[in-house]
Design a protein around this motif. Sequence first.
Motif, PDB file in Angstrom:
ATOM      1  N   LEU A 284      22.650 -69.141  16.190  1.00  0.00           N
ATOM      2  CA  LEU A 284      22.647 -68.604  14.780  1.00  0.00           C
ATOM      3  C   LEU A 284      23.056 -67.342  15.224  1.00  0.00           C
ATOM      4  CD1 LEU A 284      19.044 -67.159  14.104  1.00  0.00           C
ATOM      5  CD2 LEU A 284      20.290 -68.966  12.908  1.00  0.00           C
ATOM      6  N   SER A 285      24.854 -67.323  13.965  1.00  0.00           N
ATOM      7  CA  SER A 285      26.024 -66.681  13.758  1.00  0.00           C
ATOM      8  C   SER A 285      24.823 -65.130  14.344  1.00  0.00           C
ATOM      9  CB  SER A 285      26.882 -66.347  13.153  1.00  0.00           C
ATOM     10  OG  SER A 285      27.498 -67.961  12.575  1.00  0.00           O
ATOM     11  N   SER A 286      26.229 -64.212  14.792  1.00  0.00           N
ATOM     12  CA  SER A 286      25.549 -62.287  14.406  1.00  0.00           C
ATOM     13  C   SER A 286      25.836 -61.440  13.560  1.00  0.00           C
ATOM     14  CB  SER A 286      27.262 -61.745  14.827  1.00  0.00           C
ATOM     15  OG  SER A 286      26.679 -60.342  15.208  1.00  0.00           O
ATOM     16  N   TYR A 287      24.720 -61.619  13.359  1.00  0.00           N
ATOM     17  CA  TYR A 287      23.617 -60.708  12.392  1.00  0.00           C
ATOM     18  C   TYR A 287      24.459 -59.573  11.274  1.00  0.00           C
ATOM     19  CZ  TYR A 287      20.682 -57.853   8.939  1.00  0.00           C
ATOM     20  OH  TYR A 287      20.054 -57.393   7.816  1.00  0.00           O
ATOM     21  N   GLU A 288      25.699 -58.612  12.514  1.00  0.00           N
ATOM     22  CA  GLU A 288      26.076 -57.750  12.314  1.00  0.00           C
ATOM     23  C   GLU A 288      27.908 -58.214  12.128  1.00  0.00           C
ATOM     24  OE1 GLU A 288      25.897 -54.620  15.696  1.00  0.00           O
ATOM     25  OE2 GLU A 288      24.106 -54.819  15.530  1.00  0.00           O
ATOM     26  N   GLU A 289      27.766 -59.156  12.386  1.00  0.00           N
ATOM     27  CA  GLU A 289      29.677 -59.426  12.324  1.00  0.00           C
ATOM     28  C   GLU A 289      29.799 -60.690  11.075  1.00  0.00           C
ATOM     29  OE1 GLU A 289      31.248 -60.907  15.612  1.00  0.00           O
ATOM     30  OE2 GLU A 289      31.034 -58.890  16.933  1.00  0.00           O
ATOM     31  N   LYS A 290      28.750 -61.782  10.970  1.00  0.00           N
ATOM     32  CA  LYS A 290      28.683 -62.895   9.635  1.00  0.00           C
ATOM     33  C   LYS A 290      27.659 -62.565   9.202  1.00  0.00           C
ATOM     34  CE  LYS A 290      32.010 -65.593  12.820  1.00  0.00           C
ATOM     35  NZ  LYS A 290      32.408 -66.659  13.268  1.00  0.00           N
ATOM     36  N   GLU A 291      26.753 -61.546   8.856  1.00  0.00           N
ATOM     37  CA  GLU A 291      25.788 -61.698   8.127  1.00  0.00           C
ATOM     38  C   GLU A 291      25.425 -62.776   6.814  1.00  0.00           C
ATOM     39  OE1 GLU A 291      22.841 -58.430   5.446  1.00  0.00           O
ATOM     40  OE2 GLU A 291      24.912 -57.766   6.548  1.00  0.00           O
ATOM     41  N   GLU A 292      26.054 -62.613   5.970  1.00  0.00           N
ATOM     42  CA  GLU A 292      25.871 -64.023   5.461  1.00  0.00           C
ATOM     43  C   GLU A 292      26.040 -65.461   6.036  1.00  0.00           C
ATOM     44  OE1 GLU A 292      26.055 -63.820   1.714  1.00  0.00           O
ATOM     45  OE2 GLU A 292      26.139 -61.767   2.060  1.00  0.00           O
ATOM     46  N   GLN A 293      27.121 -66.055   6.876  1.00  0.00           N
ATOM     47  CA  GLN A 293      26.481 -67.194   7.629  1.00  0.00           C
ATOM     48  C   GLN A 293      24.931 -66.933   7.934  1.00  0.00           C
ATOM     49  OE1 GLN A 293      29.428 -67.581  10.111  1.00  0.00           O
ATOM     50  NE2 GLN A 293      28.822 -69.750  10.779  1.00  0.00           N
TER      51      GLN A 293
ATOM     52  N   THR B  43      29.276 -68.221  19.890  1.00  0.00           N
ATOM     53  CA  THR B  43      30.532 -68.258  19.898  1.00  0.00           C
ATOM     54  C   THR B  43      31.290 -68.931  19.477  1.00  0.00           C
ATOM     55  OG1 THR B  43      30.575 -68.633  21.935  1.00  0.00           O
ATOM     56  CG2 THR B  43      30.049 -66.420  21.721  1.00  0.00           C
ATOM     57  N   ARG B  44      32.230 -69.041  19.713  1.00  0.00           N
ATOM     58  CA  ARG B  44      32.664 -70.538  19.626  1.00  0.00           C
ATOM     59  C   ARG B  44      31.958 -71.911  20.085  1.00  0.00           C
ATOM     60  NH1 ARG B  44      39.510 -68.272  18.730  1.00  0.00           N
ATOM     61  NH2 ARG B  44      38.933 -66.872  17.118  1.00  0.00           N
ATOM     62  N   THR B  45      32.217 -71.300  21.135  1.00  0.00           N
ATOM     63  CA  THR B  45      31.631 -72.625  21.675  1.00  0.00           C
ATOM     64  C   THR B  45      30.988 -73.577  21.033  1.00  0.00           C
ATOM     65  OG1 THR B  45      32.331 -71.249  23.940  1.00  0.00           O
ATOM     66  CG2 THR B  45      30.925 -73.626  23.316  1.00  0.00           C
ATOM     67  N   PRO B  46      30.793 -75.011  20.538  1.00  0.00           N
ATOM     68  CA  PRO B  46      30.261 -75.418  20.445  1.00  0.00           C
ATOM     69  C   PRO B  46      28.461 -75.540  20.715  1.00  0.00           C
ATOM     70  CG  PRO B  46      31.580 -76.966  20.127  1.00  0.00           C
ATOM     71  CD  PRO B  46      31.870 -75.694  20.900  1.00  0.00           C
ATOM     72  N   LEU B  47      27.624 -75.792  19.684  1.00  0.00           N
ATOM     73  CA  LEU B  47      25.940 -75.964  20.036  1.00  0.00           C
ATOM     74  C   LEU B  47      25.782 -77.308  21.358  1.00  0.00           C
ATOM     75  CD1 LEU B  47      23.609 -74.809  20.277  1.00  0.00           C
ATOM     76  CD2 LEU B  47      22.666 -76.163  18.412  1.00  0.00           C
TER      77      LEU B  47
END
Length: 798
Positions: free
Chosen positions: A215-224, A171-175
């Motif tokens: 890791l970012s969401s695979y479905e929403e942010k696949e490239e990232q 999420t937006r919460t930093p690591l």
Amino acid sequence: MDSACSTQLIDGDGVFNVSGVDSFIKGVKLEQCGLSYAVVSIMGPQSSGKSTLLNNLFATNFREMDAFKGRSQTTKGIWVARCAGIEPCTIVMDLEGTDGRERGEDDTAFEKQSALFALAVSDIVLINMWCHDIGREQAANKPLLKTVFQVMMRLFSPRKTILMFVIRDKTRTPLENLEPVLREDIQKIWDSVPKPQAHKETLLSEFFNVEVVALSSYEEKEEQFKEQVANLRQRFFHSVAPGGLAGDRRGVVPANAFAFSAEQMWQVIKDNKDLDLPAHKVMVATVRCEEIANEKFSHFMENEDWRQLEEASQSAPVTGFGKKLSPILQSCLSEYDTEATYFDEGVRSSKRQQLQEKLLQLVQPAFQDVIGHLRSGTLENFKEAFEKALNAGEGFSSSAHSCAQSCMCQFDKGCEEAVIEQANWDTSKTREKLQRDIDAHIDSARAAKLSELTTLYQSKLNEALAGPVEALLDGANDETWPTIRKLLKREAELAVFGLSNALSGFEMDEATRNKMLTDLENYAQGVVEGKAKEEAGRVLMRMKDRFATIFSHDSDSMPRVWTGKEDIRAITKMSRSASLKLLSVMSVIRLDNELDNVEKILSLALVDSTNNTSSSKSITTADSLASSTWEQVAPTKTLITPVQCKSLWRQFKNETQYTVTQAISAQEANRRNNNWMPPPWAMVALVVLGFNEFMTLLRNPLYIGFFFVVYLVAKAMWVQLDVSAEFRNGALPGLISLSTKLLPTVMNLLRKLAEQGQAPSANSNPQQGTASGVSSSVGSSSSSLNSTETVSNSTKDD
């Protein structure tokens, strides 16, 4: 096979896929990696995207869930694949998700088993979790972490494992804000997990290195998502190198034992036993090292070079046996070391020692054969070299020493070439046996050479003494024994001197040397004494020969003619005295130059006793021979005892008496032959007394014819019988001889007359024929008698 192709390691029922894993390992060539490989596994709730993460992170082809068909269990059991393009070789395992509805309430058993298996074999464990579960007390990640930490306590010696928490759908919460919360939750879970007494105070960091990535969401942010995965992928390159992601791992199983180790671990986990990793490591090392050792031993037995060496060693010594065999053994052991290098050092060393012992036990008979052939060959070489040295005239001891030293050096060199580097075999016993064999041969050769030398000089003494001593004793006189003593001394000194020089090359002690020389001197004396005893046994024959020689020949060695003028008595006495001299010489051995009175005793007792008039003196001299010993003579020096001399003399006289009698008879016959005409008075008396008979013959001519025929027959008989020759040896012998020849001679004459009478006659009157035949026969006989008489007379003249 495709290196990225996945293979089911353990199926959903918990069955380990042995054949599939073996094929997978061969396909990815894992056995060649040694310790340079890594194992990565992933845990997480069912349908949390584990397979998708692995496929994107490691380019594998694990089966992924089709979201359009609904959420359900995709991965059953444990699957394995190789990460594509990552060095070193990295194996990734995809575990069945936890908290699945398909297994229901019984999923915890397989969940704990698979988690324990992953912790036992993996260097890096990925824990897949959702970002929104962080900070929740009953979130799905806590049961998973509890499972991980609980099963960790079943490892007696846990590995240093990397726990990498992968936060999905960040999420937006930093690591930086999420990681402390996660670590705090992990620490709470670790603290709450029951631990054995030994690990009550053990920190989490002793067992795990915790890493957190998001890791970012695979479905929403696949490239990232793919970009972040690519960055994460870089951390798995050279992960096992020092400083790498898993650089401080412990208890790594060698790659060639991975399949066996994994199978055994799973079997222990299924049996619900505590997994003792050190013991398991030793067990794996024991099994695999033993397999490797057996394989190398089999390869060695089939090695063509070894088989040729073994076959060659059975028949002959093999030059450079150790230099040829040591590299083969070293190659076998090196191959073992290469394949077993990553196993437990204690087990590896132990199995290597066992392999080496088995190899040495295998090759030792061939080594013993080589040493045995070397020993026998060296012994034969020594015998040949020693024989050549002796034949070349070298000294015995120097030859023996030099040849033995040379051959022992040759043997030592051969042993050095035959000894195997890997073995510490002792050849001293074989060397000692060779030394004993060489010493025994030297002793045998020394005894043979000494015997040969002794025999040589003994034969020389026999040749130098036997003949001369026999000749001297045959011509026995006063100088016989002095001459024999001089001969014995001279020949003994020559023989002793020669033997002494020959013994100088033997390096023997003085006592043995002196004994051999003394024995040779005694042998020389024994030859003389033996020959004297031998001649003493023939003394009677020698006495008769000497008597016959002297009695039958004059001083010029010409045969005697008994004309009637010879003094037979004096000749007989002289001949007997010479024979008595021979008897006295041969009666005693006189090698010590000691005086004796044997000759005087024999002379008084056997010769002079016949001239003694006094009966008492004769009895005294005769009694002197009634003994078995001589005065002043040792029994060992006596050859003929006095009583034997007396017996021999009596026999000698009896056997020579006939010769004397013949001489006397010949002398008398010669005298008669020289005086055959009757005396004058006998002739006058014959005329006066025979006048009437003479007148009767004149008045009757038939008487004249009759007496003429009688005369012819008598003359023929005289010639045929050779009467004059028969009576030369005496009247009695002549009569005896004529009596044996008379009848055959008469029969011969009658046979001739009968043959003449049967011949055809020209006269018709039988009486005239008969008379003519008789006259012819008598005439023929007369002619024959005349010719015979002529031959006889010519023989006499000759």
